[in-house]
Design a protein around this motif. Structure first.
Motif, PDB file in Angstrom:
ATOM      1  N   LEU A 276       0.830  -1.198   0.000  1.00 36.08           N
ATOM      2  CA  LEU A 276       0.000   0.000   0.000  1.00 36.08           C
ATOM      3  C   LEU A 276       0.869   1.254   0.000  1.00 36.08           C
ATOM      4  O   LEU A 276       0.527   2.254  -0.655  1.00 36.08           O
ATOM      5  N   ALA A 277       2.009   1.217   0.706  1.00 36.06           N
ATOM      6  CA  ALA A 277       2.927   2.351   0.709  1.00 36.06           C
ATOM      7  C   ALA A 277       3.509   2.589  -0.679  1.00 36.06           C
ATOM      8  O   ALA A 277       3.632   3.741  -1.133  1.00 36.06           O
ATOM      9  N   ILE A 278       3.867   1.503  -1.362  1.00 35.29           N
ATOM     10  CA  ILE A 278       4.396   1.633  -2.727  1.00 35.29           C
ATOM     11  C   ILE A 278       3.339   2.224  -3.654  1.00 35.29           C
ATOM     12  O   ILE A 278       3.628   3.107  -4.469  1.00 35.29           O
ATOM     13  N   LEU A 279       2.092   1.744  -3.527  1.00 41.70           N
ATOM     14  CA  LEU A 279       0.999   2.277  -4.345  1.00 41.70           C
ATOM     15  C   LEU A 279       0.803   3.770  -4.093  1.00 41.70           C
ATOM     16  O   LEU A 279       0.599   4.555  -5.037  1.00 41.70           O
ATOM     17  N   ALA A 280       0.897   4.183  -2.828  1.00 38.20           N
ATOM     18  CA  ALA A 280       0.729   5.602  -2.488  1.00 38.20           C
ATOM     19  C   ALA A 280       1.839   6.448  -3.109  1.00 38.20           C
ATOM     20  O   ALA A 280       1.578   7.527  -3.665  1.00 38.20           O
TER      21      ALA A 280
END
Length: 353
Positions: A276-280
């Motif tokens: 999710l951090a990478i997607l953000a």
């Protein structure tokens, strides 16, 4: 459209991998220079090089979010610089479609990173740390600078080195009573695990009471403990280097022992929410290219990506330890930087779509 997705995906993937290669290369070179300070007769340059190389999978996963951010900025920026994005949008391809074309390769790399973090990196890191500790320990020394501590009930244990396969070097166990008085100190040069039991070798046991202290030497002695080689392989690693399943198992073990597992809970949430951090971060990169950075130089885009990555990492590094000190949920500390990035990226994209 399939060819377009493949073209955008190849461009972004190549940029992410190039950035990741550069960052990990710099990190490994820095680690090699740091380790050279400990070079000795036992810890030779070849062992140093082996140690650094074995830590590569962990470094790959650690820097993947940063590489995804800068790589997407560089990859999309190169397409914007040659006006290819303008042509694609003029041909009727929506911004949402282009965003999905960028997110797909990032998600694939994220899944690959998760597989490395779960199955490859912990094993390699455990071999690296064990080999380093064994090479650096001093024979006959009770405590090694590179050893580790562990608590089990009223017993406090220190191991100079943990070797794969259930072998310990330099074992010291301090046994305390209900009043926190020291009752017993057990020392062993070596401990091995076989047939479900621990066997201590070449050591001594010191007993303490109101009448004085006595010492007993032994060549072999059984050791009753709940520790297993699997748990020790977890103990030798930092929480951030463990697999998700390993963190979960050891956190449960600590809770059963009445020991705080907050540090491992924080590592668990950081690992499981890294996709999710990478997607953000990818969303932030996309919003920059379609927004304020669409007409600037490549160098400025990379600089912007580095600054955003540093701010994101700094927030993680501050909020994580703060949750341990002030007692709020590690999940909240992990979600705050991710949520801010998602909100910022979504808000920027809403102005452009």
């Amino acid at each position: 459209m399939i060819k377009l997705d493949a073209y955008v995906g190849r461009t972004v993937t190549a940029a992410i991998l190039l950035v990741l290669l550069v960052i990990v290369g710099i990190d490994l070179l820095t680690a090699l220079i740091d380790e050279l300070e400990d070079v000795s007769e036992d810890y030779t340059f070849l062992r140093v090089a082996k140690y650094v190389l074995l830590t590569t999978p962990s470094s790959l996963y650690e820097y993947l979010p940063f590489a995804a951010l800068v790589g997407c900025l560089a990859g999309l920026g190169s397409l914007a610089g040659t006006s290819e994005l303008v042509v694609m949008r003029a041909a009727g391809i929506s911004t949402r479609r282009l965003v999905w074309s960028v997110i797909k390769p990032a998600l694939m790399l994220t899944l690959l990173g998760l597989c490395i973090a779960e199955f490859v990196a912990p094993r390699f890191q455990q071999i690296a740390e064990s080999g380093r500790a064994i090479a650096l320990q001093e024979e006959g020394k009770v405590h090694s600078e590179y050893g580790m501590w562990h608590r089990e009930g009223d017993s406090y244990m220190h191991f100079n080195a943990v070797e794969a396969g259930g072998i310990l070097h330099g074992v010291v166990v301090y046994q305390f009573g209900e009043g926190r008085e020291l009752q017993q100190v057990l020392y062993a040069e070596r401990a091995s695990f076989s047939a479900g039991k621990w066997l201590l070798e070449e050591g001594s046991v010191s007993y303490f009471s109101s009448e004085g202290a006595t010492k007993e030497l032994y060549s072999q002695r059984a050791w009753d403990t709940e520790l297993t080689p699997e748990l020790l392989n977890i103990l030798v690693l930092e929480p951030s280097d463990l697999s998700i399943s390993g963190i979960w198992r050891y956190a449960n073990y600590l809770q059963e022992q009445g020991v705080s597992a907050a540090e491992y809970e924080l590592a668990f949430w950081q690992k499981i929410l890294q996709p999710l951090a990478i997607l953000a971060l990818v969303l932030v990169a996309i919003s920059f290219v379609f927004g304020p950075l669409r007409q600037v130089t490549m160098g400025f885009r990379v600089f912007t990506g580095v600054m955003v990555g540093i701010v994101f990492r700094t927030m993680q590094d501050m909020l994580g330890p703060a949750s341990l000190v002030f007692g709020f949920e590690p999940l909240v500390a992990t979600l705050i930087p991710i949520g801010l990035c998602l909100l910022f990226g979504a808000a920027m994209m809403m102005r452009r779509v």
